[in-house]
Design a protein around this motif. Structure first.
Motif, short mmCIF file in Angstrom:
data_model
loop_
_atom_site.label_atom_id
_atom_site.label_comp_id
_atom_site.label_asym_id
_atom_site.label_seq_id
_atom_site.Cartn_x
_atom_site.Cartn_y
_atom_site.Cartn_z
N MET A 52 5.53 -10.57 6.07
CA MET A 52 6.14 -11.84 6.48
C MET A 52 5.29 -13.03 6.05
O MET A 52 5.76 -14.12 5.87
CB MET A 52 6.29 -11.88 7.99
N LEU A 53 4.01 -12.78 5.88
CA LEU A 53 3.12 -13.88 5.52
C LEU A 53 2.91 -13.96 4.01
O LEU A 53 2.02 -14.64 3.53
CB LEU A 53 1.76 -13.69 6.20
N GLY A 54 3.70 -13.23 3.30
CA GLY A 54 3.54 -13.23 1.85
C GLY A 54 2.93 -11.92 1.38
O GLY A 54 2.77 -10.98 2.18
N ASN A 55 2.57 -11.85 0.12
CA ASN A 55 2.00 -10.62 -0.41
C ASN A 55 0.56 -10.47 0.07
O ASN A 55 -0.21 -11.41 0.04
CB ASN A 55 2.00 -10.66 -1.95
N MET A 56 0.28 -9.24 0.54
CA MET A 56 -1.07 -8.96 1.01
C MET A 56 -1.63 -7.86 0.12
O MET A 56 -1.00 -6.82 -0.05
CB MET A 56 -1.05 -8.44 2.45
N THR A 57 -2.79 -8.11 -0.42
CA THR A 57 -3.41 -7.08 -1.24
C THR A 57 -4.55 -6.45 -0.46
O THR A 57 -5.42 -7.14 0.06
CB THR A 57 -3.95 -7.68 -2.55
N THR A 58 -4.48 -5.13 -0.34
CA THR A 58 -5.59 -4.44 0.32
C THR A 58 -6.21 -3.47 -0.67
O THR A 58 -5.58 -3.06 -1.65
CB THR A 58 -5.11 -3.65 1.55
N VAL A 59 -7.43 -3.14 -0.40
CA VAL A 59 -8.16 -2.23 -1.28
C VAL A 59 -8.22 -0.87 -0.61
O VAL A 59 -8.54 -0.76 0.57
CB VAL A 59 -9.58 -2.77 -1.54
N LYS A 60 -7.88 0.17 -1.37
CA LYS A 60 -7.90 1.54 -0.84
C LYS A 60 -8.77 2.41 -1.72
O LYS A 60 -8.95 2.12 -2.90
CB LYS A 60 -6.48 2.13 -0.92
N ASN A 61 -9.28 3.48 -1.15
CA ASN A 61 -9.99 4.44 -2.00
C ASN A 61 -8.99 5.08 -2.95
O ASN A 61 -7.86 5.39 -2.57
CB ASN A 61 -10.62 5.53 -1.14
N CYS A 62 -9.41 5.28 -4.16
CA CYS A 62 -8.54 5.89 -5.16
C CYS A 62 -8.17 7.30 -4.72
O CYS A 62 -9.04 8.12 -4.44
CB CYS A 62 -9.29 5.93 -6.50
N PRO A 63 -6.87 7.59 -4.64
CA PRO A 63 -6.46 8.92 -4.16
C PRO A 63 -6.77 10.02 -5.17
O PRO A 63 -6.93 11.18 -4.81
CB PRO A 63 -4.96 8.77 -3.95
#
Ligand code: ZN
Ligand code: ZN
Length: 384
Positions: A190-201
């Motif tokens: 709702m607040l726009g695009n959120m980019t999160t960082v994840k460990n590479c699967p």
């Protein structure tokens, strides 16, 4: 290696325990056996370590499933049924001694639960502590000594220098994350695009793949082995104390520092000396004549024999002090004393001449000694 207990058994759980039950059981055990609550209690400490080790495996879904299928061989770096990068022998802050209860809980609530994935598998992790015991003689404890302790600990693999890749090969950069170990995930909110960082699967956050694992460590880069560690035992150490030797425990991961080696000291008893704090007690036996007339005695001490003159009229149970002949103070200057307790021996057998003289002595004291041997009697029944 010593036989390992079943991890479920360690935490008092059934095999089908849920994640929540495992967590609760661990919290309970960790509180019960935490070293801060049992200072110097090696058994509680061992229990605490055992619980940490069990929890480290059972709280990690991947390790847990390997353990459920293969038992200890599934998670032990020596057997490495699953191979892989040996992410957490040490378990980060667990197992160490230099933290308080709050630290443990924050470290596992912060990073561990839910995904079962460590926040950053490339982050340096301190190796866990290793326990050993060392038996020393009474004199060695009093004077200090250098000893060699057998230690079984995790060390960097000498075959692959810790890379985990077979000699002559290298780990390959992961194509999914280009070696970063992490990927960006963009979500619309709702607040726009959120980019999160994840460990590479794909690579589990390591950034690399090992296609040909080192055969010695099976790709872990480290393995458990026996080694000898020189230990400086300080003068004055006492039974059941432990020495903490920094950096001689299990090697860390990703450049993290090694854990500590904790050496529990077992002081063997001495045939004649007895320790009380920094003082040393010794019983010496003198004859009635020596006690009555005074005598020069040869008294064993930690520094060898010394002469000591007891005065005439020394009584059974009298204690004399040999100053500064005790045990050196562990944390400073000075020494304890040696305390010598005088025992007076009553002869059990006398020859005729001795009897004669003693009767004469008794007469001189105004006593009327019995002429014959008195066997038994009231006092004769008492302990010898
Ligand atoms: Zn290796
Ligand atoms: Zn990757």
């Amino acid at each position: 290696m010593a036989d390992k207990r079943d991890y479920y058994e360690v935490l008092g759980l059934q095999k089908n325990a849920t994640e929540d039950e495992i967590k609760k059981a661990y919290r309970k055990m960790a509180k019960q056996y935490h070293p801060d609550l049992h200072p110097g209690d090696a058994q509680a400490e061992a229990k605490f370590k055992e619980c940490n080790e069990a929890y480290e495996v059972l709280s990690d879904p991947d390790k847990k499933s390997r353990y459920d299928r293969f038992g200890h061989a599934g998670v032990d770096p020596n057997y490495g049924a699953g191979g892989g990068f040996g992410g957490g022998f040490g378990g980060g802050g667990f197992g160490g001694m230099d933290f308080d209860l709050g630290d443990i809980f924050s470290s596992f609530f912060g990073g561990g639960f839910g995904g079962g994935q460590r926040a950053n598998p490339n982050a340096p992790q301190r190796g866990s502590d290793v326990q050993a015991t060392l038996s020393v003689s009474f004199e060695e404890a009093a004077k200090g000594c250098r000893k060699t302790v057998d230690v079984e600990r995790i060390e960097v693999c000498d075959s692959c220098s810790g890379s985990g890749a077979a000699p002559g090969t290298t780990a390959q950069t992961c194509s999914e994350c280009n070696g970063r170990g992490q990927i960006n995930v963009t979500q619309r909110t709702m607040l726009g695009n959120m980019t999160t960082v994840k460990n590479c699967p794909k690579c589990g956050g390591k950034g690399v793949f090992i296609s040909t694992p080192c055969s010695r460590c099976r790709g872990a880069g480290r393995y458990r082995r026996r080694t000898k560690v020189e230990v400086e035992v300080p003068a004055g150490i006492s039974d059941r104390q432990a020495l903490n030797i920094r950096g001689e425990g299990n090697k860390g991961v990703n450049g993290g520092p090694a854990g500590d080696l904790r050496v529990g000291i077992d002081v063997r008893p001495h045939p004649v000396f007895e320790r009380e704090g920094y003082n040393v007690w010794l019983d010496v036996t003198v004859s009635f004549a020596q006690a009555a007339l005074g005598a020069e005695l040869t008294v064993p001490t930690l520094d060898g024999n010394v002469k000591y003159s007891i005065p005439a009229g020394t009584q059974p149970g009298d204690v004399f002090k040999l100053k500064d002949r005790g045990i050196p103070n562990l944390n400073g200057r000075g020494r304890g004393d040696q305390l010598v307790r005088v025992m007076v021996e009553v002869p059990k057998k006398l020859n005729e001449r001795q009897k004669e003289l003693l009767r004469a002595y008794a007469e001189a004291c105004g006593e009327t000694p019995s002429a014959g041997e008195s066997k038994g009697g009231f006092f004769g029944k008492k302990k010898k």
